[in-house]
Design a protein around this motif. Structure first.
Motif, PDB file in Angstrom:
ATOM      1  N   LEU A 290       0.815  -1.214   0.000  1.00  0.00           N
ATOM      2  CA  LEU A 290       0.000   0.000   0.000  1.00  0.00           C
ATOM      3  C   LEU A 290       0.846   1.259   0.000  1.00  0.00           C
ATOM      4  CD1 LEU A 290      -2.794   1.399   0.331  1.00  0.00           C
ATOM      5  CD2 LEU A 290      -2.547   1.028   2.810  1.00  0.00           C
ATOM      6  N   ASP A 291       0.773   2.012  -1.105  1.00  0.00           N
ATOM      7  CA  ASP A 291       1.396   3.334  -1.152  1.00  0.00           C
ATOM      8  C   ASP A 291       0.619   4.235  -0.204  1.00  0.00           C
ATOM      9  OD1 ASP A 291       2.694   5.696  -1.864  1.00  0.00           O
ATOM     10  OD2 ASP A 291       1.626   5.907  -3.762  1.00  0.00           O
ATOM     11  N   MET A 292       1.289   5.024   0.577  1.00  0.00           N
ATOM     12  CA  MET A 292       0.607   5.867   1.557  1.00  0.00           C
ATOM     13  C   MET A 292       0.176   7.212   0.973  1.00  0.00           C
ATOM     14  SD  MET A 292       0.520   3.612   3.787  1.00  0.00           S
ATOM     15  CE  MET A 292      -0.190   4.325   5.251  1.00  0.00           C
ATOM     16  N   SER A 293       0.794   7.637  -0.122  1.00  0.00           N
ATOM     17  CA  SER A 293       0.446   8.925  -0.751  1.00  0.00           C
ATOM     18  C   SER A 293      -0.341   8.674  -2.032  1.00  0.00           C
ATOM     19  CB  SER A 293       1.714   9.719  -1.071  1.00  0.00           C
ATOM     20  OG  SER A 293       2.427   9.982   0.113  1.00  0.00           O
TER      21      SER A 293
ATOM     22  N   ASP B 203      -6.180   8.601   0.833  1.00  0.00           N
ATOM     23  CA  ASP B 203      -4.760   8.279   1.020  1.00  0.00           C
ATOM     24  C   ASP B 203      -4.581   6.904   1.679  1.00  0.00           C
ATOM     25  OD1 ASP B 203      -5.020   8.575   3.834  1.00  0.00           O
ATOM     26  OD2 ASP B 203      -4.365  10.652   3.760  1.00  0.00           O
ATOM     27  N   GLY B 204      -3.365   6.429   1.658  1.00  0.00           N
ATOM     28  CA  GLY B 204      -3.057   5.110   2.195  1.00  0.00           C
ATOM     29  C   GLY B 204      -3.321   4.967   3.678  1.00  0.00           C
ATOM     30  N   TRP B 205      -3.156   6.065   4.425  1.00  0.00           N
ATOM     31  CA  TRP B 205      -3.415   6.024   5.860  1.00  0.00           C
ATOM     32  C   TRP B 205      -4.884   5.667   6.099  1.00  0.00           C
ATOM     33  CZ3 TRP B 205       1.432   6.552   7.463  1.00  0.00           C
ATOM     34  CH2 TRP B 205       2.289   7.388   6.767  1.00  0.00           C
ATOM     35  N   THR B 206      -5.761   6.303   5.326  1.00  0.00           N
ATOM     36  CA  THR B 206      -7.202   6.050   5.454  1.00  0.00           C
ATOM     37  C   THR B 206      -7.562   4.658   4.963  1.00  0.00           C
ATOM     38  OG1 THR B 206      -7.598   8.416   5.135  1.00  0.00           O
ATOM     39  CG2 THR B 206      -9.497   6.959   4.868  1.00  0.00           C
ATOM     40  N   VAL B 207      -6.949   4.245   3.844  1.00  0.00           N
ATOM     41  CA  VAL B 207      -7.203   2.898   3.319  1.00  0.00           C
ATOM     42  C   VAL B 207      -6.854   1.852   4.368  1.00  0.00           C
ATOM     43  CG1 VAL B 207      -6.532   1.176   1.583  1.00  0.00           C
ATOM     44  CG2 VAL B 207      -6.901   3.554   0.896  1.00  0.00           C
ATOM     45  N   ALA B 208      -5.682   1.982   4.975  1.00  0.00           N
ATOM     46  CA  ALA B 208      -5.246   1.014   5.995  1.00  0.00           C
ATOM     47  C   ALA B 208      -6.228   0.980   7.160  1.00  0.00           C
ATOM     48  CB  ALA B 208      -3.842   1.349   6.484  1.00  0.00           C
TER      49      ALA B 208
ATOM     50  N   ALA C 249       3.213  -1.017   4.123  1.00  0.00           N
ATOM     51  CA  ALA C 249       3.193   0.361   3.620  1.00  0.00           C
ATOM     52  C   ALA C 249       4.410   0.581   2.727  1.00  0.00           C
ATOM     53  CB  ALA C 249       3.223   1.337   4.786  1.00  0.00           C
ATOM     54  N   LEU C 250       4.178   1.177   1.566  1.00  0.00           N
ATOM     55  CA  LEU C 250       5.258   1.605   0.673  1.00  0.00           C
ATOM     56  C   LEU C 250       5.186   3.119   0.628  1.00  0.00           C
ATOM     57  CD1 LEU C 250       4.834  -0.810  -2.376  1.00  0.00           C
ATOM     58  CD2 LEU C 250       6.403  -1.027  -0.448  1.00  0.00           C
ATOM     59  N   THR C 251       6.253   3.780   1.013  1.00  0.00           N
ATOM     60  CA  THR C 251       6.164   5.229   1.080  1.00  0.00           C
ATOM     61  C   THR C 251       7.497   5.924   0.903  1.00  0.00           C
ATOM     62  OG1 THR C 251       5.360   7.064   2.427  1.00  0.00           O
ATOM     63  CG2 THR C 251       6.332   5.220   3.601  1.00  0.00           C
ATOM     64  N   ALA C 252       7.417   7.093   0.319  1.00  0.00           N
ATOM     65  CA  ALA C 252       8.594   7.956   0.236  1.00  0.00           C
ATOM     66  C   ALA C 252       8.753   8.731   1.538  1.00  0.00           C
ATOM     67  CB  ALA C 252       8.454   8.915  -0.945  1.00  0.00           C
ATOM     68  N   HIS C 253       7.750   8.648   2.401  1.00  0.00           N
ATOM     69  CA  HIS C 253       7.811   9.323   3.701  1.00  0.00           C
ATOM     70  C   HIS C 253       8.783   8.574   4.608  1.00  0.00           C
ATOM     71  CE1 HIS C 253       4.366  11.942   2.968  1.00  0.00           C
ATOM     72  NE2 HIS C 253       3.840  10.915   2.352  1.00  0.00           N
ATOM     73  N   ALA C 254       9.940   9.132   4.788  1.00  0.00           N
ATOM     74  CA  ALA C 254      10.938   8.476   5.626  1.00  0.00           C
ATOM     75  C   ALA C 254      11.286   9.344   6.823  1.00  0.00           C
ATOM     76  CB  ALA C 254      12.189   8.170   4.805  1.00  0.00           C
ATOM     77  N   MET C 255      10.381  10.218   7.165  1.00  0.00           N
ATOM     78  CA  MET C 255      10.604  11.102   8.300  1.00  0.00           C
ATOM     79  C   MET C 255      10.406  10.325   9.595  1.00  0.00           C
ATOM     80  SD  MET C 255      11.003  14.168   6.823  1.00  0.00           S
ATOM     81  CE  MET C 255      10.544  15.398   8.014  1.00  0.00           C
TER      82      MET C 255
ATOM     83  N   ARG D 190       3.350   6.027  12.492  1.00  0.00           N
ATOM     84  CA  ARG D 190       2.052   6.487  11.987  1.00  0.00           C
ATOM     85  C   ARG D 190       1.422   5.427  11.081  1.00  0.00           C
ATOM     86  NH1 ARG D 190       1.059  11.262   7.761  1.00  0.00           N
ATOM     87  NH2 ARG D 190      -1.197  11.190   7.755  1.00  0.00           N
ATOM     88  N   ALA D 191       2.226   4.801  10.218  1.00  0.00           N
ATOM     89  CA  ALA D 191       1.713   3.756   9.329  1.00  0.00           C
ATOM     90  C   ALA D 191       1.237   2.553  10.145  1.00  0.00           C
ATOM     91  CB  ALA D 191       2.785   3.333   8.325  1.00  0.00           C
ATOM     92  N   LEU D 192       1.997   2.181  11.148  1.00  0.00           N
ATOM     93  CA  LEU D 192       1.606   1.046  11.989  1.00  0.00           C
ATOM     94  C   LEU D 192       0.335   1.362  12.766  1.00  0.00           C
ATOM     95  CD1 LEU D 192       5.106  -0.123  13.302  1.00  0.00           C
ATOM     96  CD2 LEU D 192       3.812  -1.028  11.369  1.00  0.00           C
TER      97      LEU D 192
END
Length: 130
Positions: free
Chosen positions: A53-56, A61-66, A82-88, A94-96
């Motif tokens: 699941l891409d988060m963006s 968005d992926g957060w809502t889908v999850a 989660a597959l994401t470019a968000h690496a902050m 947040r994904a978990l």
């Protein structure tokens, strides 16, 4: 468990195609959806063994889908990576919290991603055997 079905929810067609081709070469059956709404519907219709699941995503968005996948009796058991470019810092947590079981940053390290996929699919195999 090579007949496993993996749903790839990713809005970047090039990346989605690359991920699916890599998974198909490993013997997995794959389908895809290009946005959150279609991904959520595909998960409910297809009941895949695992979701990438891409988060963006556009739309939902992926957060809502999850979160919605976890709220549904029908799909709450499906592992989500989660597959994401968000690496902050904090994005993994947040994904978990949203309902993902694992987190993989882009650009994708396929060897590491395959280890995570294999881990979840082995767990499914073991549960089905017991």
């Amino acid at each position: 468990m090579n007949s496993c079905h993996i749903l790839v929810i990713e809005d970047n067609p090039t990346l989605c195609d690359m991920v699916r081709r890599r998974l198909n070469r490993r013997g997995y059956h794959t389908t895809s959806a290009g946005d959150g709404n279609k991904g959520l519907q595909a998960a409910k219709d297809q009941l895949p063994h695992l979701i990438l699941l891409d988060m963006s995503l556009p739309g939902m968005d992926g957060w809502t889908v999850a979160t919605r996948l976890r709220q549904s009796e029908q799909t709450r058991h499906i592992p989500i990576i989660a597959l994401t470019a968000h690496a902050m810092q904090g994005d993994r947590e947040r994904a978990l919290e949203a309902g993902c079981d694992e987190f993989e940053t882009k650009p994708i390290n396929f060897e590491r991603l395959f280890q995570k996929i294999d881990h979840f699919l082995t767990q499914i195999d073991e549960q089905q055997e017991s």
